[in-house]
Design a protein around this motif. Structure first.
Motif: not given
Ligand code: NI
Ligand code: OOG
Length: 334
Positions: A63, A199, A246, A279
């Motif tokens: 994403h 990000h 994550q 990330e």
């Molecule tokens: Ni994110």
């Protein structure tokens, strides 16, 4: 030869129309991001293409994320309506009361009508917004001074800001930046960085061959290379179903950003301004698909969406940098 940092979707003959144009536009957004975010670039150089790296020819983007100010004309919808024009579809909302934020995410269009989102070719997009009305009167009046003339900001203007990285308002003065930073790091970041990409999140489970030890092993390697990870709530942020993992770096810092000094005399004052971070996401197979062989596992078989508790900690990637933790960490191999 395409650099490893370009999304695979640029080769995807399957993408047509707006989705195809969107994929090509991501290249512009990501080119600026890689150029402005040395630590993210080094992650890809060291962990993917470098010696002893995972050897991935291309990175897969899980994403992208953008931040907005919740005032008329700006806010989530300014980006959301642009994304919807490309066929993206709004998903569920989450709220972050202590940070005075809300967020939602958009799924990419399907390749065929009625099909699943084209996750293999196009990233999800996470968009958040500051609840400006919940800030102190002083902070609200600072933000409104920069944004009150923008109530007619159109989705096309938002898309232009995402592509160009241009601030839609004049750069914040050093005094205003300091005042916002003391109350809401998110507010200061967004006033200073606008619609620039906050990000990208790389898809760790799409590295092939699969990484033994998953995201935790990936993180250990990053740390070994000298990258600074966001430790808020623990290095690996896990959803309550344990299927969405994550982690992220601490944002790069522009250690000598020139902001107008605010006295009106055209002077400049230097400030440390947090910029973007990177990330990493591991989406585990859903229980009903856990028996599929790895080569048959597609994104639709894995945990989808986001998790508010994870996101709450990921937001700190810029906060930690603003407090002085960051500053172009991750020197390994540079
Ligand atoms: Ni994110
Ligand atoms: C977004 C933080 C949340 C995620 O994937 O949950 C997030 C931000 O820092 O703006 O990226």
């Amino acid at each position: 030869e395409r650099p490893a940092t370009q999304p695979a979707s640029l080769d995807a003959a399957d993408l047509k129309g707006p989705a195809r144009v969107f994929a090509a536009s991501l290249r512009i957004i990501l080119d600026r991001y890689w150029a402005a975010t040395p630590s993210a670039r080094r992650v890809v150089e060291c962990l993917y293409s470098g010696p002893g790296g995972y050897g991935a020819a291309q990175v897969a983007h899980d994403h992208l994320a953008f931040r907005t100010l919740g005032v008329p004309g700006l806010g989530i919808d300014s980006i959301g309506r642009a994304l919807e024009a490309f066929g993206y579809r709004r998903q569920d909302n989450s709220v972050f009361p202590s940070k005075k934020l809300q967020a939602t995410w958009y799924a990419p269009p399907p390749l065929v009508p009625g099909g699943p989102p084209a996750y293999e070719l196009l990233p999800r997009v996470f968009v958040s917004q500051l609840e400006v009305g919940k800030l102190s009167p002083a902070a609200q009046s600072i933000i409104l001074r920069y944004t009150s003339c923008l109530s007619d900001f159109t989705p096309i203007a938002a898309w232009g800001a995402m592509l160009s990285g241009a601030l839609p308002w004049s750069p914040p003065s050093a005094d205003d930046y300091d005042a916002l930073l003391a109350e809401s790091e998110y507010a200061a970041w967004t006033l200073a960085n606008g619609y620039a990409l906050n990000h990208t999140a790389l898809s760790v489970h799409r590295i092939s061959p699969p990484i033994e030890g998953g995201l935790a092993a990936f993180n250990a390697r990053l740390r070994g290379l000298g990258f600074e990870l966001n430790g808020e709530g623990g290095e690996v942020k896990a959803s309550s179903d344990a299927l969405l993992l994550q982690s992220s770096t601490v944002a790069d810092v522009d250690a000598a950003a020139e902001l107008p000094s605010g006295s009106g005399g055209g002077g400049k004052a230097l400030r440390r301004v947090a910029r973007a971070y990177i990330e990493f996401v591991e989406r585990r197979p859903l229980p009903q698909h856990a028996a599929l062989p790895p080569e048959r596992l597609a994104e639709v078989h894995r945990r989808d969406g986001f998790e508010a508790a994870n996101a709450d900690n990921i937001f700190a990637s810029t906060t930690l940098a603003a407090r002085g933790g960051g500053g172009g960490g991750g020197g390994g191999g540079a």
